[in-house]
Write a protein that holds these residues in place. Structure first.
Motif, PDB file in Angstrom:
ATOM      1  N   THR A 149      -5.326   1.972  -4.843  1.00 12.67           N
ATOM      2  CA  THR A 149      -4.850   3.297  -4.441  1.00 12.67           C
ATOM      3  C   THR A 149      -5.490   4.393  -5.291  1.00 12.67           C
ATOM      4  N   GLN A 170      -2.787  -3.324  -6.314  1.00 12.29           N
ATOM      5  CA  GLN A 170      -2.688  -2.314  -5.261  1.00 12.29           C
ATOM      6  C   GLN A 170      -2.727  -0.903  -5.844  1.00 12.29           C
ATOM      7  N   GLU A 177       0.833  -1.198   0.000  1.00 10.45           N
ATOM      8  CA  GLU A 177       0.000   0.000   0.000  1.00 10.45           C
ATOM      9  C   GLU A 177       0.875   1.258   0.000  1.00 10.45           C
TER      10      GLU A 177
END
Length: 135
Positions: free
Chosen positions: A46, A42, A11
């Motif tokens: 995001t 990811q 992350e």
């Protein structure tokens, strides 16, 4: 940008990549199994993709939509035999759309990649961490 990371730091890594403001067409290089798809998932999260993401190995491209209506295209050209197959699927329309395009196995379509692109190279380190370079 160059960083070493463990998978539990994905992350944070994705946030750092986006903060670098890369070109929207990003090529992902690395050996099979190094985590290219995992990183792309990811990055999608995001950027605001809420739904499920998966590898487009068989479909060649998956399309995702973010909560603010951005479109993200995720390509996996591993199964491609010839660049013409990418042309037949309309890859130019995707790559020049102005949307995010995350491309695995871009070396299969070297003559079709826009001049304005970024590259993420991932390598597996001996301690199980990954080394990532964004250029």
């Amino acid at each position: 940008m160059k960083i070493d990371f463990s998978l539990d730091q994905l992350e944070e890594v994705a946030q750092k990549i986006i903060a670098e403001k890369p070109n929207k067409v990003i090529l992902f290089h690395g050996e099979m199994g190094v985590g290219k798809t995992t990183l792309i998932k990811q990055l999608c999260k995001t950027l605001g993709v809420i739904g499920a993401t998966s590898s487009p190995t068989f479909s060649l491209v998956n399309e995702y939509q973010t909560i603010d209506n951005q479109i993200i295209y995720h390509f996996d050209f591993y199964r491609l035999n010839h660049e013409v197959e990418a042309l037949d699927m309309g890859v130019d329309d995707y790559l020049y759309s102005g949307n995010w395009c995350f491309i695995e196995w871009a070396e299969k379509i070297p003559n079709l990649i826009p001049d304005e692109h970024s590259v993420i190279t991932i390598a597996l380190l001996s301690d199980g961490k990954r080394s990532l370079e964004l250029s």
